[in-house]
Design an enzyme around this catalytic site. Structure first.
Site, mmCIF file in Angstrom:
data_model
loop_
_atom_site.group_PDB
_atom_site.id
_atom_site.type_symbol
_atom_site.label_atom_id
_atom_site.label_comp_id
_atom_site.label_asym_id
_atom_site.label_seq_id
_atom_site.Cartn_x
_atom_site.Cartn_y
_atom_site.Cartn_z
ATOM 1 N N HIS A 1 4.313 -4.577 -9.608
ATOM 2 C CA HIS A 1 3.019 -4.867 -8.976
ATOM 3 C C HIS A 1 2.394 -3.533 -8.585
ATOM 4 C CE1 HIS A 1 0.273 -6.244 -5.778
ATOM 5 N NE2 HIS A 1 0.398 -7.474 -6.253
ATOM 6 N N GLN B 1 8.390 -11.749 -4.359
ATOM 7 C CA GLN B 1 8.465 -12.994 -5.123
ATOM 8 C C GLN B 1 9.841 -13.654 -5.022
ATOM 9 O OE1 GLN B 1 5.938 -14.540 -6.767
ATOM 10 N NE2 GLN B 1 4.529 -12.947 -6.082
#
Length: 405
Positions: free
Chosen positions: A120, A201
């Site tokens: 990310h 996540q």
């Protein structure tokens, strides 16, 4: 699985309609939905107990402080670490910035910062800043054409480059891949690299045991694990945390201040200046309580069953292209339909009440590696149902017919 079906009723947002259609929420990778107990806890704080923490001897403040610090202990137990190793932040993004900023002064032009191609932006840009300020170089652990991390190549890079920092996501936000981070951490430790794991996540789906993983740092966001937005955590081994330079300054993190100089408290207070997100912490505590009452094995099995069901349904549609590791996955599917633009399909799906993500998912380098402009992303959680998947697939087929003309 009847117990799982009942849990759905704990999430009030799921009972509404969008565009006249029942909401089918398939975007938990962006943010998870919140059970009523989390909403109630936040409301209860502001309605009955609103007070600042660590700053008063009156009952409201002492009660708020006690509850606030108890949640730190809750999270530490959930992660199997010591509570003094848990820092509250505004989210995983700030946590990663604290780490990157904190180690910059120890980097030089001879050092390597090793990250994966799956990261990310929040686990790329802070390291770019650190490299620019220190002269260190960034190297990338590669992925294959499907978007799966090449573990032999990654370990070889660790052994050959001997990086000062190895930063990697536990699970990809875009593809859902579960990375074998234990292998990477083990290899990194052998060359004395600082290990940083982005667990934003993974936290909800994998329930990481950080004592077993033995990484130096691990970060997460409450809002991706049934908690409120605006809150995250930074876990760090106590000596590693205290070795980081100060990121922000203000009240509460101070040991002593004169007009000439200041000294700082040890972690976690060292990284928690100012009034914290008290209601957010208490809400996250309610989320942790909620999760602790559920059998993680049952939840994991259900999510994996749901994921396989959705994956098989998508694979049966001619023209669907699926990316990532479909064997080791938290329950996230990134896909496209032929060469149609993901945005157009997402807009059509919204008219059917289907909420999912389209775009580059804050992973532009990964999307470029895959040679595409973006994807549609389904990200599941245990409050989803097989009916959700059936409704989504029906809407997707209708959308494809409209696009195909």
């Amino acid at each position: 699985m009847n117990i799982i079906a009942e849990l759905r009723h704990d999430f009030p947002v799921l009972s509404q309609s969008i565009e006249g259609q029942p909401l089918i929420y398939l975007d938990s990778g962006a943010t998870s939905q919140k059970p009523q107990c989390v909403i109630d806890e936040i409301n209860d704080f502001y309605s009955k107990n609103n007070s600042n923490v660590h700053r008063g001897l009156h009952s409201l403040s002492e009660n708020a402080t006690s509850k606030y610090e108890y949640v730190r202990t809750q999270l530490a137990k959930f992660l199997s670490v010591n509570s003094k190793e848990v820092v509250w932040t505004s989210g995983a993004t700030e946590s990663l910035n604290i780490i990157a900023s904190g180690v910059t002064c120890d980097l030089n032009s001879q050092d390597i910062i090793l990250i994966s191609a799956l990261e990310h932006h929040a686990n790329i840009v802070p390291w770019q800043q650190a490299a620019q300020e220190s002269g260190a170089k960034i190297a990338i652990m590669p992925i294959n054409k499907q978007g799966i991390l090449d573990i032999p190549a990654a370990i070889a890079m660790i052994e050959d480059l001997k990086p000062k920092v190895m930063a990697c996501t536990h699970a990809s936000n875009t593809l859902g891949n579960i990375n074998p981070i234990a292998k990477l951490i083990d290899a990194a430790k052998k060359v004395n690299a600082i290990t940083v794991i982005d667990g934003a996540q993974a936290f909800l789906h994998l329930r990481p045991n950080l004592s077993q993983l033995d990484c130096d740092f691990y970060v997460g966001s409450a809002h991706k694990a049934l908690g409120p937005t605006g809150l995250g955590f930074l876990y760090g081994k106590f000596d590693k945390l205290n070795a980081l330079s100060v990121f922000k300054t203000g009240g509460e993190m101070i040991d002593k201040v004169t007009y000439e100089s200041s000294s700082y408290r040890e972690a976690p207070a060292k990284f928690e200046p100012g009034t914290p997100n008290i209601s957010g912490v208490l809400g996250f505590g309610a989320a942790i309580n909620y999760l602790n009452k559920l059998d993680p094995i049952v939840l994991h099995q259900y999510e994996q069953t749901l994921y396989s069901y959705c994956l098989n349904q998508l694979q049966a549609i001619d023209g669907i292209i699926i990316y990532g590791d479909t064997q080791n996955n938290i329950g996230t599917i990134s896909f496209n339909y032929r060469d149609e633009h993901h945005y157009d399909i997402a807009m059509l799906l919204n008219s059917y009440g289907i909420a999912l993500r389209s775009g580059h998912h804050c992973t532009q380098p990964l999307i470029a590696e895959l040679g595409i402009q973006g994807t549609l992303r389904v990200s599941l959680a245990f409050y989803n149902s097989h009916n959700d998947i059936d409704t989504f697939i029906t809407a997707l087929k209708s959308s494809i017919k409209l696009i195909a003309g």
